[in-house]
Enzyme design. Structure first.
Site, PDB file in Angstrom:
ATOM      1  N   GLY A  12     -24.854  21.698 -36.196  1.00 51.84           N
ATOM      2  CA  GLY A  12     -23.377  21.529 -35.914  1.00 51.84           C
ATOM      3  C   GLY A  12     -23.157  19.413 -36.128  1.00 51.84           C
ATOM      4  CG  ASN A  14     -19.381  20.188 -40.834  1.00 50.56           C
ATOM      5  OD1 ASN A  14     -18.846  19.258 -41.497  1.00 50.56           O
ATOM      6  ND2 ASN A  14     -20.444  20.923 -41.319  1.00 50.56           N
ATOM      7  CG  LEU A  93     -13.292  35.008 -36.167  1.00 49.50           C
ATOM      8  CD1 LEU A  93     -11.688  32.975 -35.904  1.00 49.50           C
ATOM      9  CD2 LEU A  93     -14.292  33.911 -34.832  1.00 49.50           C
ATOM     10  CG  ASN A 107     -14.861  28.019 -41.835  1.00 47.66           C
ATOM     11  OD1 ASN A 107     -15.781  28.278 -40.938  1.00 47.66           O
ATOM     12  ND2 ASN A 107     -15.112  29.909 -42.506  1.00 47.66           N
ATOM     13  CG  HIS A 109     -16.690  28.483 -47.259  1.00 45.48           C
ATOM     14  ND1 HIS A 109     -18.058  28.927 -46.760  1.00 45.48           N
ATOM     15  CD2 HIS A 109     -17.406  28.896 -48.977  1.00 45.48           C
ATOM     16  CE1 HIS A 109     -18.707  29.590 -47.485  1.00 45.48           C
ATOM     17  NE2 HIS A 109     -18.269  29.635 -48.725  1.00 45.48           N
TER      18      HIS A 109
HETATM   19  C1  GAR Z   1     -22.030  24.038 -43.214  1.00 46.73           C
HETATM   20  O1  GAR Z   1     -22.246  23.403 -44.721  1.00 46.73           O
HETATM   21  C2  GAR Z   1     -20.864  24.677 -43.080  1.00 46.73           C
HETATM   22  O2  GAR Z   1     -19.820  24.410 -44.286  1.00 46.73           O
HETATM   23  C3  GAR Z   1     -21.359  25.606 -43.015  1.00 46.73           C
HETATM   24  O3  GAR Z   1     -22.618  25.813 -42.374  1.00 46.73           O
HETATM   25  C4  GAR Z   1     -22.939  24.848 -42.557  1.00 46.73           C
HETATM   26  C5  GAR Z   1     -23.227  24.052 -41.019  1.00 46.73           C
HETATM   27  O4  GAR Z   1     -23.308  22.995 -40.647  1.00 46.73           O
HETATM   28  N1  GAR Z   1     -20.355  26.895 -43.112  1.00 46.73           N
HETATM   29  C6  GAR Z   1     -20.746  28.185 -43.366  1.00 46.73           C
HETATM   30  O5  GAR Z   1     -20.721  28.775 -44.513  1.00 46.73           O
HETATM   31  C7  GAR Z   1     -18.985  29.232 -43.562  1.00 46.73           C
HETATM   32  N2  GAR Z   1     -18.559  30.766 -44.040  1.00 46.73           N
HETATM   33  P1  GAR Z   1     -23.455  22.262 -39.888  1.00 46.73           P
HETATM   34  O6  GAR Z   1     -23.540  22.742 -38.239  1.00 46.73           O
HETATM   35  O7  GAR Z   1     -24.185  20.934 -39.887  1.00 46.73           O
HETATM   36  O8  GAR Z   1     -21.955  21.058 -38.867  1.00 46.73           O
END
Ligand code: GAR
Length: 204
Positions: A12, A14, A93, A107, A109
């Site tokens: 979490g 982000n 989704l 989203n 990425h």
């Molecule tokens: C982040 O790096 C995000 O960009 C990635 O998961 C991580 C979550 O980190 N998402 C993806 O790869 C989606 N395709 P967080 O839980 O610390 O935010």
């Protein structure tokens, strides 16, 4: 007041960056109405509760995707969410979810899309040997990591990098990019022409 719904599956960071941006006023007139995780033990859910936010687990195990998504949609609507932010939400989704929030699901990425879709994008990019890496915030459509791009941030891959240091520096950029993209979308000061996000100039 805009109401955000944040969906996450993991640590979490982000989500926390978005919460900090709201506290500091970077994203005006906006609050996090609810944080939802598909995993009850997601650290991001605990972090949300520690901040006094509504945080709930809606577990997917043993359920059909559409049925699981329907419960999430109901929860988001109950909290009057007008923008859904996927923040490390590691599930696709269903079409019904996308249709319930048209161009209202974002989203993040950790690659410069359309390169390196799916899992471990940072390692994919590192092993491919790219010299420029980064992250993308985009609208969510029915394909994986695919909808119109709102914002990208790029960084050089350093000769001293390994996949971990690269991922850490991409994550720093993610934390800046997501709040900026949310502010852009909530301003309403843009249009989407085909796949292109186009800011309005203010002359019209
Ligand atoms: C982040 O790096 C995000 O960009 C990635 O998961 C991580 C979550 O980190 N998402 C993806 O790869 C989606 N395709 P967080 O839980 O610390 O935010």
């Amino acid at each position: 007041m805009h109401n955000l719904g944040v969906l996450l599956s993991g640590r979490g960071s982000n989500f926390l960056a978005i919460a900090d941006a709201l506290s500091s006023g970077t994203i005006p007139d906006t609050q996090i109405a609810v944080v939802i995780s598909n995993l009850a033990d997601a650290p991001g859910l605990t972090a949300a509760r520690n901040r006094g936010l509504n945080a709930t687990a809606i577990e997917a195990r043993g359920r059909k995707r559409a049925e699981h998504d329907a419960e999430i949609i109901t929860t988001l609507q109950a909290h009057k969410v007008d923008l859904v932010c996927l923040a490390g939400y590691m599930r696709l989704l269903s079409p019904g979810f996308i249709q319930a929030f048209p161009q209202r699901i974002l989203n993040i990425h950790p690659s410069l899309l359309p390169a390196f879709l799916g899992l471990d994008a940072q390692t994919q990019a590192f092993e491919y040997g790219v010299q420029i890496a980064g992250c993308t915030v985009h609208f969510v459509d029915e394909q994986l990591d695919h909808g119109p791009i709102i914002l990208q941030r790029a960084i050089p891959v350093l000769p001293t990098d390994d996949a971990h240091t690269l991922a850490a520096r991409i994550l720093e950029q993610e934390h800046i990019a997501y709040s900026e993209a949310i502010a852009r979308v909530l301003s309403g000061n843009y249009e989407v022409l085909g796949r292109r996000y186009v800011p309005k100039t203010g002359d019209d």
